[in-house]
Write a protein that holds these residues in place. Structure first.
Motif, PDB file in Angstrom:
ATOM      1  N   GLY A  41      34.496  38.120  48.490  1.00  0.00           N
ATOM      2  CA  GLY A  41      34.694  38.356  47.319  1.00  0.00           C
ATOM      3  C   GLY A  41      35.823  39.814  47.498  1.00  0.00           C
ATOM      4  O   GLY A  41      35.982  40.480  46.675  1.00  0.00           O
ATOM      5  N   SER A  42      34.864  40.703  48.368  1.00  0.00           N
ATOM      6  CA  SER A  42      34.869  42.476  48.820  1.00  0.00           C
ATOM      7  C   SER A  42      35.558  42.243  49.482  1.00  0.00           C
ATOM      8  O   SER A  42      36.211  43.509  49.573  1.00  0.00           O
ATOM      9  CB  SER A  42      33.526  42.636  48.810  1.00  0.00           C
ATOM     10  OG  SER A  42      32.984  42.128  50.344  1.00  0.00           O
ATOM     11  N   ARG A  43      35.782  41.101  50.368  1.00  0.00           N
ATOM     12  CA  ARG A  43      37.616  41.502  51.541  1.00  0.00           C
ATOM     13  C   ARG A  43      39.041  41.282  50.684  1.00  0.00           C
ATOM     14  O   ARG A  43      38.566  40.146  49.963  1.00  0.00           O
ATOM     15  CB  ARG A  43      36.832  40.857  52.174  1.00  0.00           C
ATOM     16  CG  ARG A  43      35.641  40.802  53.086  1.00  0.00           C
ATOM     17  CD  ARG A  43      35.388  40.551  54.402  1.00  0.00           C
ATOM     18  NE  ARG A  43      36.581  40.694  55.258  1.00  0.00           N
ATOM     19  CZ  ARG A  43      36.595  39.748  55.910  1.00  0.00           C
ATOM     20  NH1 ARG A  43      35.693  39.277  56.961  1.00  0.00           N
ATOM     21  NH2 ARG A  43      37.726  39.931  57.195  1.00  0.00           N
ATOM     22  N   SER A  44      39.490  41.793  51.455  1.00  0.00           N
ATOM     23  CA  SER A  44      40.475  42.035  51.353  1.00  0.00           C
ATOM     24  C   SER A  44      41.725  41.167  52.327  1.00  0.00           C
ATOM     25  O   SER A  44      42.224  42.517  53.169  1.00  0.00           O
ATOM     26  CB  SER A  44      41.650  42.987  50.102  1.00  0.00           C
ATOM     27  OG  SER A  44      42.845  42.549  49.220  1.00  0.00           O
ATOM     28  N   GLU A  82      44.169  30.702  40.295  1.00  0.00           N
ATOM     29  CA  GLU A  82      44.117  32.278  40.771  1.00  0.00           C
ATOM     30  C   GLU A  82      42.379  31.927  40.968  1.00  0.00           C
ATOM     31  O   GLU A  82      41.194  33.068  41.817  1.00  0.00           O
ATOM     32  CB  GLU A  82      44.712  32.763  40.537  1.00  0.00           C
ATOM     33  CG  GLU A  82      44.563  34.296  41.276  1.00  0.00           C
ATOM     34  CD  GLU A  82      46.272  35.873  40.562  1.00  0.00           C
ATOM     35  OE1 GLU A  82      45.776  36.934  41.377  1.00  0.00           O
ATOM     36  OE2 GLU A  82      46.413  35.088  39.790  1.00  0.00           O
ATOM     37  N   SER A  83      41.754  32.145  39.829  1.00  0.00           N
ATOM     38  CA  SER A  83      40.471  32.444  39.637  1.00  0.00           C
ATOM     39  C   SER A  83      39.298  31.737  39.639  1.00  0.00           C
ATOM     40  O   SER A  83      38.460  31.997  40.159  1.00  0.00           O
ATOM     41  CB  SER A  83      40.791  32.188  37.836  1.00  0.00           C
ATOM     42  OG  SER A  83      38.832  32.355  37.409  1.00  0.00           O
ATOM     43  N   GLN A  84      39.826  30.883  40.294  1.00  0.00           N
ATOM     44  CA  GLN A  84      39.243  29.599  40.657  1.00  0.00           C
ATOM     45  C   GLN A  84      38.567  30.020  41.978  1.00  0.00           C
ATOM     46  O   GLN A  84      37.795  29.725  42.643  1.00  0.00           O
ATOM     47  CB  GLN A  84      39.407  28.378  40.798  1.00  0.00           C
ATOM     48  CG  GLN A  84      38.939  27.561  38.980  1.00  0.00           C
ATOM     49  CD  GLN A  84      39.466  26.274  38.996  1.00  0.00           C
ATOM     50  OE1 GLN A  84      40.211  25.604  39.972  1.00  0.00           O
ATOM     51  NE2 GLN A  84      38.666  25.458  37.589  1.00  0.00           N
ATOM     52  N   SER A  85      39.844  30.536  42.509  1.00  0.00           N
ATOM     53  CA  SER A  85      39.977  30.373  44.228  1.00  0.00           C
ATOM     54  C   SER A  85      39.533  31.863  43.789  1.00  0.00           C
ATOM     55  O   SER A  85      38.468  31.928  45.187  1.00  0.00           O
ATOM     56  CB  SER A  85      41.294  31.182  44.668  1.00  0.00           C
ATOM     57  OG  SER A  85      41.748  31.637  44.188  1.00  0.00           O
ATOM     58  N   LEU A  86      39.184  33.146  43.970  1.00  0.00           N
ATOM     59  CA  LEU A  86      38.447  33.774  43.721  1.00  0.00           C
ATOM     60  C   LEU A  86      36.875  33.375  43.054  1.00  0.00           C
ATOM     61  O   LEU A  86      35.969  33.959  43.830  1.00  0.00           O
ATOM     62  CB  LEU A  86      39.157  35.306  41.989  1.00  0.00           C
ATOM     63  CG  LEU A  86      38.226  36.373  42.700  1.00  0.00           C
ATOM     64  CD1 LEU A  86      38.605  36.925  43.355  1.00  0.00           C
ATOM     65  CD2 LEU A  86      38.949  37.630  41.484  1.00  0.00           C
ATOM     66  N   ASP A  87      37.144  32.866  42.780  1.00  0.00           N
ATOM     67  CA  ASP A  87      35.247  32.205  42.820  1.00  0.00           C
ATOM     68  C   ASP A  87      34.947  31.908  43.675  1.00  0.00           C
ATOM     69  O   ASP A  87      33.554  31.967  44.097  1.00  0.00           O
ATOM     70  CB  ASP A  87      34.979  31.404  41.564  1.00  0.00           C
ATOM     71  CG  ASP A  87      35.333  32.094  39.628  1.00  0.00           C
ATOM     72  OD1 ASP A  87      35.358  33.433  39.826  1.00  0.00           O
ATOM     73  OD2 ASP A  87      35.616  31.179  39.105  1.00  0.00           O
ATOM     74  N   VAL A  88      35.792  30.854  44.560  1.00  0.00           N
ATOM     75  CA  VAL A  88      35.574  30.707  45.891  1.00  0.00           C
ATOM     76  C   VAL A  88      35.122  31.791  46.774  1.00  0.00           C
ATOM     77  O   VAL A  88      33.600  31.285  47.171  1.00  0.00           O
ATOM     78  CB  VAL A  88      36.415  29.782  46.482  1.00  0.00           C
ATOM     79  CG1 VAL A  88      35.694  29.435  47.426  1.00  0.00           C
ATOM     80  CG2 VAL A  88      36.462  28.100  44.911  1.00  0.00           C
ATOM     81  N   LYS A  89      35.499  32.394  46.903  1.00  0.00           N
ATOM     82  CA  LYS A  89      35.706  33.104  47.435  1.00  0.00           C
ATOM     83  C   LYS A  89      34.517  34.582  47.541  1.00  0.00           C
ATOM     84  O   LYS A  89      33.499  34.816  48.407  1.00  0.00           O
ATOM     85  CB  LYS A  89      36.979  34.561  47.667  1.00  0.00           C
ATOM     86  CG  LYS A  89      38.157  33.715  48.088  1.00  0.00           C
ATOM     87  CD  LYS A  89      39.123  35.061  48.201  1.00  0.00           C
ATOM     88  CE  LYS A  89      40.644  34.777  48.426  1.00  0.00           C
ATOM     89  NZ  LYS A  89      41.508  35.634  48.662  1.00  0.00           N
TER      90      LYS A  89
END
Length: 532
Positions: free
Chosen positions: A492-495, A479-486
């Motif tokens: 990163g600011s979009r949900s 999950e942390s790495q996927s957030l870093d990729v975004k």
């Protein structure tokens, strides 16, 4: 056709926009002439895709509003085409409220806002410029600790690190003490303490090509003489050098010329009528010299008068006879003279008991101030008449052109104030960069070791977390790495999950964002109708 960007189109037809004042840009917003109504709706649809049911409902609403508007216009005897042509004509005319470059001084004419025809349905009376709700500011990141400090996590793993922390605190105290001492040294260098030394002045002359000593030859150089004035500071009152060979000076002491403000040498006016007075001033030649030298042509002996005016820093004054009788001082600085008066008053208990800001004058002070009671703040002003510049030093030297050269065995001793020798060492201490470089190298080595400790601590935490709960640790890592990729991809600011729901587009900021998007200026060189 050129358009004025300050006048939005005044179309009256209803459109599919869900906002109030449909089909036109609000008068309170700065319009953009580069977009037509069709392009506005096309840009809106390209940004937000509608479902089939929403598109059908939108078309029905548009047809109903169009029918009501046409019925209202027919009742007034107008057609829809006339209204549209009138709107287009207004677009082509220049706004009287806009000052063109050729008429910058034209007065602004107030315009009446466009009226909405009665009977036109208002789908939404909400203002498109509704203020956005304020959101709490993001928390600032924690300040990064200096590289030399150990984190609390490391201290928990290594109890021995408490000794290193104590050493850091001790180093901080030492650095603070050194900083205070440096400031004290810098302040002392501004007003360095002085010690009295004896300046020995040598006056002598040399000569060359004199007819009395050398037989006259054809094409010989003319006879000349040279007057020299040099001096040096005596070490403990002992001077081992001979008068004519004083060339070595102690580098810790100022040079000879720095002790004088002005030097005047007077020659015999009968022998040298054009230039018989030579004047040297410290203000014109601030560069210090080892001595003074005057060279002239001549073969006749005479007496030279030399006048030396001392350069006191700070300035000293000669006291009058009345004030000298009270204080027992001949020459001193103004602050020391005032301090001596205060000590005199205090020693004899002359301060007024009723008003401590005054003191009573005894018989001797009465001769100085001429009043029985004087205010302390008036002392500097009243003693000015009793202070005068110190008397210059007058010397005489007879220019001799025979015998041994150099000629002259006279020397003169003068008391001068010399900066304390340790001041130069203190200045060198402040400017010494070698020790600071050595300390910086040690600090860099310590910081490198601390970075390695932190890196090993992170590795230990990584493997320890994996060993305690492999599944949860792996999921959290993914999950942390996927957030870093975004974040790297700019998402990163979009949900995505929130944007899938309709509530996301009902927030207060959406309406203002859409208005801003639709009124954006088109790209330069585009073929949008109405663009200049």
């Amino acid at each position: 056709m050129s358009m004025n960007g300050n006048n939005p189109p005044k179309g009256l037809g209803a459109s599919s926009s869900p906002f109030g004042n449909t089909g036109m840009v609000p008068p309170s917003m700065p319009g953009n002439p580069g977009f037509s109504q069709a392009q506005l709706s096309a840009g809106f649809q390209a940004q937000y895709q509608l479902s089939q049911a929403q598109a059908l409902a939108q078309a029905q609403s548009k047809a109903q509003a169009h029918a009501q508007l046409q019925a209202h216009l027919q009742a007034q005897g107008l057609s829809l085409n006339q209204v549209q042509n009138a709107g287009i004509g207004n677009l082509g005319s220049a706004s009287p409220s806009m000052s063109t470059p050729g008429s910058a001084s034209a007065k602004r004419i107030l315009q009446k806002p466009p009226m909405r025809p009665p009977g036109v349905p208002v789908m939404n009376t909400m203002s498109p410029l509704r203020t956005m709700e304020l959101t709490p500011a993001a928390h600032r990141k924690k300040q990064k600790l200096p590289d030399k400090h150990l984190q609390d996590r490391v201290a928990a793993i290594l109890p021995e690190s408490a000794l290193y922390t104590q050493l850091l605190e001790f180093e901080a105290r030492v650095d603070n003490a050194l900083a205070r001492k440096k400031v004290d040294i810098q302040e002392s260098l501004k007003n360095p303490p002085c010690v009295q030394k004896t300046l020995r002045i040598y006056v002598f002359n040399t000569f060359a090509n004199q007819v009395k000593t050398i037989p006259q030859k054809p094409n010989a150089e003319p006879p000349t003489w040279t007057l020299k004035i040099i001096g040096r500071i005596l070490e403990d009152g002992v001077d081992p050098d001979q008068p004519g060979f004083v060339h070595k000076t102690n580098p810790l002491y100022p040079k000879f010329s720095s002790f004088f403000k002005r030097v005047t040498i007077s020659l015999d006016q009968r022998l040298y009528p054009d230039n018989h007075i030579i004047i040297w001033e410290h203000a014109r030649s601030p560069t210090p010299n080892e001595g003074f030298e005057v060279k002239r042509k001549g073969d006749k002996e005479f007496t030279v008068n030399i006048r030396l005016e001392m350069n006191y820093v700070p300035e000293k004054f000669k006291l009058s006879s009345a004030l000298r009788e009270v204080l027992g001082i001949e020459v001193d600085t103004r602050p020391r003279i005032i301090a001596a008066i205060w000590h005199y008053v205090k020693a004899r208990k002359l301060q007024n008991p009723n008003d401590p800001s005054f003191f009573n004058c005894d018989a001797q002070l009465l001769k100085v101030f001429g009043e029985e009671k004087v205010k302390f703040t008036m002392v500097p002003q009243k003693i000015s008449q009793h202070l005068s510049p110190p008397l210059p030093i007058h010397l005489e030297h007879k220019i001799k052109l025979s015998g041994n050269s150099p000629v002259g065995t006279a020397c003169y001793d003068v008391l001068v104030d010399v900066p304390f020798p340790i001041q130069r060492e203190l200045s060198a201490l402040l400017s010494n960069a070698e020790k600071s470089k050595e300390i910086e190298a040690c600090d860099e080595a310590i910081c490198g070791a601390i970075r390695k400790i932190h890196e090993h601590r992170r590795r230990r935490a990584f493997f320890l977390g994996f060993s305690q709960s492999p599944v949860e640790f792996t999921n959290a890592l993914i999950e942390s790495q996927s957030l870093d990729v975004k974040m790297v991809a700019g998402e990163g600011s979009r949900s995505t999950e929130k944007e899938r729901r309709s509530d996301f587009f009902n927030q207060p900021w959406v309406e203002d964002a859409v208005i801003r998007y639709l009124n954006r200026k088109p790209a330069a060189g585009s073929d949008v109708p109405g663009s200049t």
